[in-house]
Design a protein around this motif. Structure first.
Motif, mmCIF file in Angstrom:
data_model
loop_
_atom_site.group_PDB
_atom_site.id
_atom_site.type_symbol
_atom_site.label_atom_id
_atom_site.label_comp_id
_atom_site.label_asym_id
_atom_site.label_seq_id
_atom_site.Cartn_x
_atom_site.Cartn_y
_atom_site.Cartn_z
ATOM 1 N N ALA A 153 37.744 40.202 26.063
ATOM 2 C CA ALA A 153 38.156 38.858 25.904
ATOM 3 C C ALA A 153 37.629 38.031 26.781
ATOM 4 O O ALA A 153 37.224 36.836 26.623
ATOM 5 C CB ALA A 153 39.404 38.617 25.638
ATOM 6 N N PHE A 154 37.539 38.180 28.277
ATOM 7 C CA PHE A 154 37.256 37.663 29.400
ATOM 8 C C PHE A 154 35.624 37.184 29.243
ATOM 9 O O PHE A 154 35.078 36.116 29.204
ATOM 10 C CB PHE A 154 37.502 38.502 30.557
ATOM 11 N N ARG A 155 34.865 38.320 28.794
ATOM 12 C CA ARG A 155 33.409 38.356 28.727
ATOM 13 C C ARG A 155 33.225 37.312 27.462
ATOM 14 O O ARG A 155 32.148 36.686 27.446
ATOM 15 C CB ARG A 155 32.902 39.652 28.389
ATOM 16 N N LEU A 157 33.370 45.025 39.729
ATOM 17 C CA LEU A 157 32.290 45.914 39.608
ATOM 18 C C LEU A 157 31.392 45.492 38.632
ATOM 19 O O LEU A 157 30.092 45.306 38.874
ATOM 20 C CB LEU A 157 32.959 47.335 39.204
ATOM 21 N N CYS A 158 31.843 45.059 37.584
ATOM 22 C CA CYS A 158 30.696 44.879 36.446
ATOM 23 C C CYS A 158 30.171 43.305 36.483
ATOM 24 O O CYS A 158 29.158 42.854 36.054
ATOM 25 C CB CYS A 158 31.343 45.085 34.979
ATOM 26 N N MET A 159 30.890 42.528 36.994
ATOM 27 C CA MET A 159 30.688 41.014 36.900
ATOM 28 C C MET A 159 31.131 40.412 38.085
ATOM 29 O O MET A 159 31.881 39.453 38.398
ATOM 30 C CB MET A 159 31.332 40.371 36.004
ATOM 31 N N PRO A 160 30.459 40.696 39.535
ATOM 32 C CA PRO A 160 30.914 40.367 40.592
ATOM 33 C C PRO A 160 30.451 38.903 41.079
ATOM 34 O O PRO A 160 31.221 38.324 41.965
ATOM 35 C CB PRO A 160 30.018 41.265 41.501
ATOM 36 N N HIS A 161 29.543 38.187 40.316
ATOM 37 C CA HIS A 161 29.129 36.883 40.582
ATOM 38 C C HIS A 161 29.939 35.898 39.658
ATOM 39 O O HIS A 161 29.511 34.511 39.766
ATOM 40 C CB HIS A 161 27.756 36.778 40.409
ATOM 41 N N VAL A 162 30.933 36.174 39.051
ATOM 42 C CA VAL A 162 31.921 35.337 38.112
ATOM 43 C C VAL A 162 33.214 34.999 38.433
ATOM 44 O O VAL A 162 33.704 35.842 39.550
ATOM 45 C CB VAL A 162 31.940 35.735 36.637
ATOM 46 N N VAL A 163 33.719 34.266 37.946
ATOM 47 C CA VAL A 163 35.181 33.737 38.500
ATOM 48 C C VAL A 163 36.010 34.938 38.160
ATOM 49 O O VAL A 163 35.684 36.050 37.329
ATOM 50 C CB VAL A 163 35.727 32.644 37.606
ATOM 51 N N SER A 164 37.167 35.134 39.011
ATOM 52 C CA SER A 164 38.028 36.175 38.847
ATOM 53 C C SER A 164 38.730 36.073 37.445
ATOM 54 O O SER A 164 38.808 35.196 36.719
ATOM 55 C CB SER A 164 39.143 35.993 39.638
#
Length: 234
Positions: free
Chosen positions: A127-129, A54-61
């Protein structure tokens, strides 16, 4: 033998009856602990993946498929088994008798599961961000580490949902301690050793990143301890 309405007593010694009731309550509570632990951890995994879309649809899973499988097999299963042999709380016989139709999620169980699942999912995304500032591989690695380690820390919250873990005895469940130490060492190896880097698509982390990983992971204990303190204060 004396027959009661629902059970046959082979021993009418009152102390034996009390001990049997105590054992039954302990077994039920441990089953409940394991179920609430697994559900809150799985909800955290779902939330971390869903919110990232939802928040970061254009990045890696957030996590790779092999990392999700690892979490489900290693950091979910062993702590749940350790909770299944958790020592009984000291006030277990002071509690009111449980209604036979009562749900496993009664007395705030649903709220506990949902809120902890959402919190674990949120700190995984934090952590991912942070990792994305360096590379997608580091982002996945940090999310993987926080998700795994936060679940290990969260297992201690299930020792008691009403009493502080320091009051019930942090080291009384030796199996949980051994599981925590072994799984934590395994997670560090997964991150730092080249063979695991290749298999699980992880990258080594620096000291600052490890500090953030452990700080975020341990926060699940602090937030639960704070909620217990406020609930007791009221």
């Amino acid at each position: 033998c004396k027959q009661a309405s629902d059970m046959i007593l082979a021993d009418d010694n009152f102390a034996t009856i009390v001990k049997a009731v105590e054992e039954g309550r302990g077994i039920y509570e441990n089953i409940q602990k394991a179920i609430l632990y697994l559900l809150s951890c799985n909800l955290g995994e779902i939330m971390s993946l869903f919110l990232a879309i939802l928040c970061m649809p254009h990045v890696v899973s957030t996590l790779s498929a092999i990392q999700i499988l690892w979490v489900n097999l290693i950091t979910d299963a062993f702590p749940a088994l350790a909770l299944g042999v958790d020592p009984m709380e000291w006030d277990i016989m002071e509690q009111q008798p449980r209604n036979a139709k009562e749900s496993l999620f009664a007395h705030g169980g649903w709220m506990f599961t949902i809120l902890n699942g959402m919190f674990i999912g949120t700190i995984t995304l934090v952590a991912f961000r942070y990792g994305l500032n360096s590379s997608p591989a580091k982002a996945q690695t940090m999310a993987f580490m926080v998700l795994s380690l936060s679940q290990l820390f969260h297992a201690f919250n299930l020792r008691s949902r009403t009493h502080s873990i320091f009051a019930v005895g942090l080291f009384k469940n030796k199996w949980l301690i051994l599981t925590f130490l072994f799984s934590t060492a395994l997670q560090i190896a997964v991150c730092q050793l080249p063979i695991f880097n290749f298999i699980l698509k992880t990258v080594p982390l620096d000291m600052m990143s490890w500090g953030l990983v452990f700080g975020l992971s341990a926060s699940v204990i602090f937030i639960n301890e704070a909620s217990k303190w406020f609930a007791k204060d009221k």
